[in-house]
Scaffold this active site. Sequence first.
Site, PDB file in Angstrom:
ATOM      1  CB  SER A 148      -0.868   0.007   1.265  1.00 28.82           C
ATOM      2  OG  SER A 148      -1.524   1.241   1.426  1.00 28.82           O
ATOM      3  CE1 TYR A 161      -4.864  -1.773   5.005  1.00 26.81           C
ATOM      4  CE2 TYR A 161      -3.621   0.213   4.465  1.00 26.81           C
ATOM      5  CZ  TYR A 161      -4.293  -0.927   4.055  1.00 26.81           C
ATOM      6  OH  TYR A 161      -4.393  -1.221   2.713  1.00 26.81           O
TER       7      TYR A 161
HETATM    8  P1  NAP Z   1     -11.994  -5.295  -0.179  1.00 24.63           P
HETATM    9  O1  NAP Z   1     -12.831  -4.857  -1.321  1.00 24.63           O
HETATM   10  O2  NAP Z   1     -12.478  -5.098   1.219  1.00 24.63           O
HETATM   11  O3  NAP Z   1     -11.609  -6.844  -0.421  1.00 24.63           O
HETATM   12  C1  NAP Z   1     -10.822  -7.546   0.523  1.00 24.63           C
HETATM   13  C2  NAP Z   1     -10.909  -9.021   0.206  1.00 24.63           C
HETATM   14  O4  NAP Z   1     -10.143  -9.739   1.204  1.00 24.63           O
HETATM   15  C3  NAP Z   1     -12.331  -9.556   0.293  1.00 24.63           C
HETATM   16  O5  NAP Z   1     -12.556 -10.495  -0.736  1.00 24.63           O
HETATM   17  C4  NAP Z   1     -12.362 -10.233   1.649  1.00 24.63           C
HETATM   18  O6  NAP Z   1     -13.317 -11.254   1.782  1.00 24.63           O
HETATM   19  C5  NAP Z   1     -10.955 -10.796   1.710  1.00 24.63           C
HETATM   20  N1  NAP Z   1     -10.591 -11.203   3.066  1.00 24.63           N
HETATM   21  C6  NAP Z   1     -10.627 -10.464   4.197  1.00 24.63           C
HETATM   22  N2  NAP Z   1     -10.255 -11.207   5.246  1.00 24.63           N
HETATM   23  C7  NAP Z   1      -9.969 -12.448   4.758  1.00 24.63           C
HETATM   24  C8  NAP Z   1      -9.536 -13.667   5.343  1.00 24.63           C
HETATM   25  N3  NAP Z   1      -9.320 -13.761   6.668  1.00 24.63           N
HETATM   26  N4  NAP Z   1      -9.328 -14.738   4.546  1.00 24.63           N
HETATM   27  C9  NAP Z   1      -9.554 -14.657   3.212  1.00 24.63           C
HETATM   28  N5  NAP Z   1      -9.974 -13.540   2.601  1.00 24.63           N
HETATM   29  C10 NAP Z   1     -10.178 -12.450   3.374  1.00 24.63           C
HETATM   30  O7  NAP Z   1     -10.574  -4.578  -0.207  1.00 24.63           O
HETATM   31  P2  NAP Z   1      -9.653  -4.123  -1.451  1.00 24.63           P
HETATM   32  O8  NAP Z   1      -9.687  -2.642  -1.492  1.00 24.63           O
HETATM   33  O9  NAP Z   1      -9.969  -4.911  -2.649  1.00 24.63           O
HETATM   34  O10 NAP Z   1      -8.223  -4.532  -0.866  1.00 24.63           O
HETATM   35  C11 NAP Z   1      -7.465  -5.632  -1.354  1.00 24.63           C
HETATM   36  C12 NAP Z   1      -6.022  -5.475  -0.887  1.00 24.63           C
HETATM   37  O11 NAP Z   1      -5.493  -4.260  -1.420  1.00 24.63           O
HETATM   38  C13 NAP Z   1      -5.871  -5.381   0.636  1.00 24.63           C
HETATM   39  O12 NAP Z   1      -4.676  -6.046   1.029  1.00 24.63           O
HETATM   40  C14 NAP Z   1      -5.722  -3.889   0.872  1.00 24.63           C
HETATM   41  O13 NAP Z   1      -5.048  -3.600   2.060  1.00 24.63           O
HETATM   42  C15 NAP Z   1      -4.938  -3.492  -0.363  1.00 24.63           C
HETATM   43  N6  NAP Z   1      -5.017  -2.067  -0.717  1.00 24.63           N
HETATM   44  C16 NAP Z   1      -6.194  -1.509  -1.097  1.00 24.63           C
HETATM   45  C17 NAP Z   1      -6.212  -0.163  -1.468  1.00 24.63           C
HETATM   46  C18 NAP Z   1      -7.455   0.510  -1.961  1.00 24.63           C
HETATM   47  O14 NAP Z   1      -7.379   1.697  -2.294  1.00 24.63           O
HETATM   48  N7  NAP Z   1      -8.595  -0.144  -2.041  1.00 24.63           N
HETATM   49  C19 NAP Z   1      -5.045   0.600  -1.412  1.00 24.63           C
HETATM   50  C20 NAP Z   1      -3.866  -0.012  -0.984  1.00 24.63           C
HETATM   51  C21 NAP Z   1      -3.862  -1.347  -0.663  1.00 24.63           C
HETATM   52  P3  NAP Z   1     -14.784 -10.946   2.417  1.00 24.63           P
HETATM   53  O15 NAP Z   1     -15.600 -10.369   1.300  1.00 24.63           O
HETATM   54  O16 NAP Z   1     -15.259 -12.283   2.886  1.00 24.63           O
HETATM   55  O17 NAP Z   1     -14.585  -9.988   3.559  1.00 24.63           O
END
Ligand code: NAP
Length: 257
Positions: A148, A161
Amino acid sequence: MSFNINSFQLNGRRALITGSGKGIGLELARGLGAAGAIVVINDRNREKAQAVAAQLREEGISAETAVFDVTDRAQLFAAINTFEASSGPIEILVNNAGIQRRAPLEDYEANDWHELMRVNLDGVFHVSQAVARHMIARGRGKIINICSVQSELARPSIAPYAASKGAVKMLTKGMCAEWACHGIQANGLAPGYFATEMNRALVDDQAFSQWLCKRTPAGRWGKVEELCGAAVFLASPASDFINGQTIFVDGGLTSVV
Ligand code: NAP
């Protein structure tokens, strides 16, 4: 040998993407699939994983499933070992599953701290270890850890985080230190701000959104599909001599104050 553009192709390589039922993980599955990978959709919920895989197959992508919670070491080792024995080798691993919990640091609940670390950091350790043991035996593999901008930059209310994502960046270097000799490349992919469910509170906050667009040299939020180019590159033979690095896909955010 001269450079071959086909080195960006993933041609039938299996790619396991954790937390790929929605958001960035799902879009990365689409991107890797479009480059020729067989994608392995991971979710804690079997029906959801199967529905997402079926949807991707309708889109013309080869998709399979592996059901586990990244915090459940026994369950994920069993799932990964069974998958390797029955379906085929996992040649690409994307550690994407992650969560966010926001609160002032002085009030942050210890339970929230532990839950966040269990998913964002411990999960990367457990899943990588389970997959890397097979990669080491084969003498090759690609690991992409989703970091991130918070691997480098803190913000109020998300100190844990940021600590977890800083640790994932360093764990990536550790993987390089120990596993490069086994033909494994481990790199980080660090998104800036993308409008997913994780960021719903920020997307809905007009003042934040305006601040972000002014703060980001590109002047806007990222689109999730814009993460796929770097992911395909890091998953492909085109990046075979790149190891332990973190690529920021952030519209320039971490380069400019
Ligand atoms: P998101 O839409 O909330 O998706 C997160 C995914 O992780 C969901 O499918 C969730 O499943 C799954 N998950 C959570 N806990 C889990 C567990 N214990 N075992 C297996 N799966 C699990 O978030 P996102 O924005 O796509 O983020 C994805 C990654 O990118 C994360 O690592 C986040 O920190 C990183 N990131 C995101 C951003 C951004 O701007 N969005 C920026 C920097 C980094 P459920 O649906 O069951 O909860």
